[in-house]
Enzyme design. Structure first.
Site, short mmCIF file in Angstrom:
data_model
loop_
_atom_site.label_atom_id
_atom_site.label_comp_id
_atom_site.label_asym_id
_atom_site.label_seq_id
_atom_site.Cartn_x
_atom_site.Cartn_y
_atom_site.Cartn_z
CB ILE A 66 -0.58 0.29 1.14
CG1 ILE A 66 -1.77 -1.06 1.17
CG2 ILE A 66 -1.52 1.25 1.29
CD1 ILE A 66 -2.82 -1.32 2.35
CB ALA A 111 5.36 2.47 0.65
CE LYS A 112 5.36 -1.78 8.31
NZ LYS A 112 6.19 -0.75 9.06
N GLY A 113 4.05 -2.66 3.41
CA GLY A 113 3.90 -4.14 2.53
C GLY A 113 2.93 -4.92 3.47
CG ASP A 152 7.47 -3.61 9.97
OD1 ASP A 152 7.51 -2.63 10.41
OD2 ASP A 152 6.96 -4.57 10.43
#
Ligand code: GLU
Length: 422
Positions: A66, A111-113, A152
């Site tokens: 995202i 952003a992050k996934g 992460d």
């Protein structure tokens, strides 16, 4: 107009992120259109993909990437492998990355996934195949100028090496700048592995100056013994504080005379948990959060300090190494008790800051010394802490709202300056 906090379900991280934005937006006087733009992620990619497991079975996984905002630069943020990963969690984590990059003023969006999976039950081969296929699925979105993943929860330098290799193979040449947090041998930065923890300790040092407290002999409790927690324990121990309690998902340990964080780390590597470390008593995670200590460092997951347990917290300072560990209702209780909070988007920004240094080194094809990395990191963390502290004074708000005002204000300004296309 007073904000109706009951409209938000604080057990959901994205609702928490929206409420925190609402509080900052009201203070900044942002108009409705701008607020809507900042609330919603710019781009959401959901992928379903198969992975061949070691026993020959095919399993299907759901993954996300995202991009919350690309206004101040390329998307930036980690990739999480955890059973809790879902659309709502990744949306919150992506938004927090936007505000975090803006608070420390590095030229990134957010952003992050993540992939919903349980890495503890998977072999290395399975994790590698999952990572490579997930990378292939999100490849259209990522790239050094577009969106740059990083580690992460339950991903690490090895995971980044697989992503870098898969992406590079697709391009036909080596692209180190597509991820940060890589092994140093393939373009990673010195100091990146410890950066979240090191940045957190720099922020704690400034907070203690602000509060007129000493780090020497200060007592510390740390929730979470992953990358952020275990490194924070070792770094803060080295500069003279006494780590009296630590925990992980299986429970915690306590020793009033202080634990040796490096030895605890070895015990965890051997037994998979900090629990049953010989030189201390076993405690629960609830007992850890309620520990009588000077500094509490939540370094695990979201939604840990809530309105149910905030009144039990006895620490004088909370340094949020995790993303989203404290809910807004808990904030109110903690402030009433006079507890000082270094909020996540400031406190744990050391990770993304050294990611930025790694990306800059990759673009320039040169390498900094560890001393250069840590000097620059210290400069940014100190400057950002005092930028936020200055807002608390000027606006008469607590540290969290001040940090959000700084971050959201910078993104709103960039949005206004760029204007709307077409
Ligand atoms: N996952 C880390 C965070 O939540 C680091 C992100 C990055 O370096 O891009 O801040």
């Amino acid at each position: 107009m007073a904000i109706d906090k009951t409209k938000y379900d604080e057990t959901k991280p994205h609702q928490v992120a929206l409420l925190q934005l609402e509080i900052a937006a009201e203070r900044l006087g942002l108009d409705e259109g701008m607020k809507l733009k900042l609330q919603n992620p710019k781009r959401i990619l959901i992928v379903n993909f198969p992975v061949k497991m070691d026993n020959g079975e095919l399993r299907n996984f759901t993954g996300y990437r995202i991009q919350h905002s690309l206004t101040r630069g390329p998307g930036k943020g980690g990739i999480r492998y955890h059973p809790s990963v879902d659309l709502e969690e990744v949306k919150a984590l992506a938004a927090w990355m936007t505000w975090k990059a803006a608070v420390v003023n590095i030229p990134y969006g957010g952003a992050k996934g993540g992939v919903q999976c349980n890495p503890k039950e998977m072999s290395k081969g399975e994790l590698e195949r999952l990572t490579r296929r997930y990378t292939w699925e999100i490849a259209p979105l990522i790239g050094p100028e577009k969106d740059i993943p990083a580690p992460d929860v339950y991903t690490n330098a090895e995971t980044m090496a697989w992503i870098m290799d898969t992406y590079s193979t697709l391009q036909g040449y080596s692209v180190p700048g597509v991820v940060t947090g890589k092994p140093v041998a393939i373009g990673g930065s010195l100091g990146r592995n410890e950066a979240t923890a090191q940045g957190c300790v720099y922020a704690i040092e400034e907070a203690l100056k602000h509060l007129g407290m000493d780090l020497e002999k200060a007592t510390v409790a740390i929730q979470g013994y992953g990358n952020a927690g275990s490194n924070a324990a070792q770094i803060i121990h080295k500069v003279g504080a006494i780590v009296i309690a630590v925990s992980d998902s299986k429970g915690g340990i306590y020793n009033a005379d202080g634990l040796d964080p490096a030895r605890v780390q070895k015990h965890k590597e051997k037994t998979d948990s900090v629990v049953n470390y010989g030189e201390g008593d076993n405690i629960t995670n609830e007992e850890l959060l309620a520990m009588d200590c000077d500094i509490l460092i939540p370094a695990a997951m979201e939604n840990q300090i809530t309105k149910e347990n905030a009144h039990e917290v006895k620490a004088k300072l909370i340094a949020e190494a995790a993303n989203g560990p404290t809910t807004p209702s808990a904030d109110d209780i903690l402030y009433d008790k006079g507890i000082f909070i270094i909020p996540d988007i400031l406190c744990n920004a050391g990770g993304v800051t050294v990611s930025y240094f790694e990306w800059v080194q990759n673009i320039q094809s040169l390498f900094w010394t560890l001393e250069e990395v840590n000097n620059q990191l210290a400069k940014i963390m100190k400057r950002s802490f005092w930028d936020v502290a200055a807002i608390t004074k000027k606006e008469k708000v607590h540290m969290r709202t001040a940090a959000w005002m700084l971050g959201v204000g910078r993104v709103a300004e960039a949005t206004r300056l760029r204007g709307i296309y077409p």
